[in-house]
Design an enzyme around this catalytic site. Structure first.
Site, short mmCIF file in Angstrom:
data_model
loop_
_atom_site.label_atom_id
_atom_site.label_comp_id
_atom_site.label_asym_id
_atom_site.label_seq_id
_atom_site.Cartn_x
_atom_site.Cartn_y
_atom_site.Cartn_z
N MET A 233 0.81 -1.21 0.00
CA MET A 233 0.00 0.00 0.00
C MET A 233 0.85 1.26 0.00
O MET A 233 0.52 2.25 -0.67
CB MET A 233 -0.91 0.00 1.23
N GLU A 234 1.93 1.25 0.76
CA GLU A 234 2.70 2.47 0.94
C GLU A 234 3.58 2.82 -0.25
O GLU A 234 3.64 3.98 -0.66
CB GLU A 234 3.56 2.36 2.22
N THR A 235 4.31 1.84 -0.79
CA THR A 235 5.28 2.17 -1.86
C THR A 235 5.28 1.16 -2.99
O THR A 235 6.25 1.07 -3.73
CB THR A 235 6.71 2.26 -1.28
#
Length: 406
Positions: A132-134
């Site tokens: 989700m983040e990167t």
């Protein structure tokens, strides 16, 4: 992304934005700006020194620094959030992401297994946050973190908060965890594979690979171990899931359920709430809350304590649901069993105000049509739904606006 542990967190992230800034600056103005920058950096040194930052690290961190105009532009151009939960999930939880997550689980099996043993957080949850983040390290933001935070602090944007984050970032460099030019992240200072803010790094980052540095930029083991440690620190319950998709019985009293709030899974079972796969709840004494992200006609969930731990990473139900669902998909589960309402869409502020105006005209008073959905508007929606023989869930949506327009 770990930011404020509040709702502001989800709104302060923007990746891949392209901003064209045309500036006509006189030589005198440029000189004044340089003087202002130099004054800002000089004024920061006593605080940095008090935090244990070495002079060498301080000077290396500010070498070549000038404020980044794009960073300040991004503080002014954050778009209104106008996605339904379904649209949010569809962009972030895909077959391709799940497949990539499974490949990463195989590639980093030893690290993930060790982190799960040490911190008690399931590998799939850590992988889902990474994804989700990167996009599993595919894009970590690309901004020099020192420069971005200094730009925000120097220009007075949430000055106390970002000044503190800047001082933490300087300490991270001074402690030797990363070279300043390699400390990259988002325009708001979230860093590395799993997007820690510097203050979160200071509290929760770990040297998982034992090389003497906590390197969440270049060491996947350090990044994944740090994420697991973060979740553990906020009370992750080992071996437990984030929640269950459930079916509601015919005639289910949504208002009564909302008043009930949190209850044991056994209490929910007695109200007719059941898992969509027909299995029993494994721990009937667990406490959960009912979540209907598309109202009573869409998927419904009972959310457990681990869901709220995920929200400490990003205080958004949509984000936490996406993390939980992506983790399940990495494990091999399919899409949600209950379909989402067809044709629904999120409302802009102007459309919310229009909906309020139409409710007022129909005799369901919301007061001033200001586009802010509060308790009075939701109560008016419930009254409207009851009067029209609809499920009284109080859900404000594009479908409801279209119905009111008829």
């Amino acid at each position: 992304m770990i930011l404020f542990n509040g709702s502001t967190a989800a709104r302060i992230r923007t990746f891949g934005a392209t901003v064209i800034l045309v500036m006509a600056v006189s030589a005198g103005a440029a000189g004044a700006a340089s003087a202002s920058t130099a004054e800002f950096v000089r004024g920061l040194w006593p605080e940095a020194q008090a935090r244990g930052v070495s002079r060498q690290a301080f000077e290396a961190s500010f070498a070549g620094y000038n404020p980044i105009p794009q960073v300040m532009e991004l503080t002014k151009s954050q778009p209104e959030f106008t996605q339904t939960v379904k649209q949010y999930l569809d962009k972030r939880v895909t077959d391709a992401q799940a497949q990539k997550g499974r490949a990463m689980r195989q590639e980093w099996a030893q690290t993930l297994g060790g982190a799960e043993s040490r911190y008690g957080v399931q590998a799939e949850i850590v992988l889902a946050i990474w994804g989700m983040e990167t996009n599993f390290g595919g894009f970590m933001g690309g901004k020099n973190t020192i420069y971005a935070l200094a730009t925000l602090a120097q220009n007075g944007y949430r000055a106390a908060f970002f000044r503190d984050e800047l001082l933490n970032a300087l300490r991270i460099v001074s402690d030797g965890h990363v070279r300043p030019e390699n400390m990259v992240g988002s325009w708001a200072g979230a860093m590395g594979h799993t997007q820690f803010m510097p203050s979160s790094f200071m509290r929760y980052a770990v040297d998982y690979n034992g090389d003497g540095r906590k390197d969440i930029w270049n060491s996947v083991p350090d990044a994944l171990g740090s994420t697991a440690n973060y979740l553990k620190s906020f009370g992750w319950r080992p071996g437990e899931t984030w929640g269950y998709e459930v079916r509601l019985p015919a005639g289910f009293d949504v208002q009564a359920a909302q008043r009930l709030g949190k209850a044991t899974l056994e209490q929910w079972r007695q109200l007719g709430v059941a898992r969509v796969n027909g299995r029993a709840f494994p721990r009937p004494t667990d406490v959960g809350r009912l979540y209907m992200p598309a109202g009573a006609t869409g998927p419904a969930f009972l959310l457990l304590p681990n869901f709220d731990v995920i929200k400490r990473y990003n205080n958004s139900d949509s984000y936490a649901l996406a993390v939980g669902h992506l983790a399940d998909r990495i494990l091999g589960s399919g899409s949600f069993a209950t379909p989402w309402p067809a044709g629904d869409y999120a409302l802009t502020k102007a459309q919310r105000a229009e909906l309020q105006t139409l409710l007022n005209r129909a005799g369901f008073s919301v007061g001033t049509a200001d586009g802010v959905i509060g308790p009075k508007t939701r109560a008016a929606v419930v009254s409207y739904q009851q009067a029209r023989g609809l499920s009284a869930d109080g859900y404000v949506s594009g479908l409801l606006l279209e119905r009111l327009k008829r």
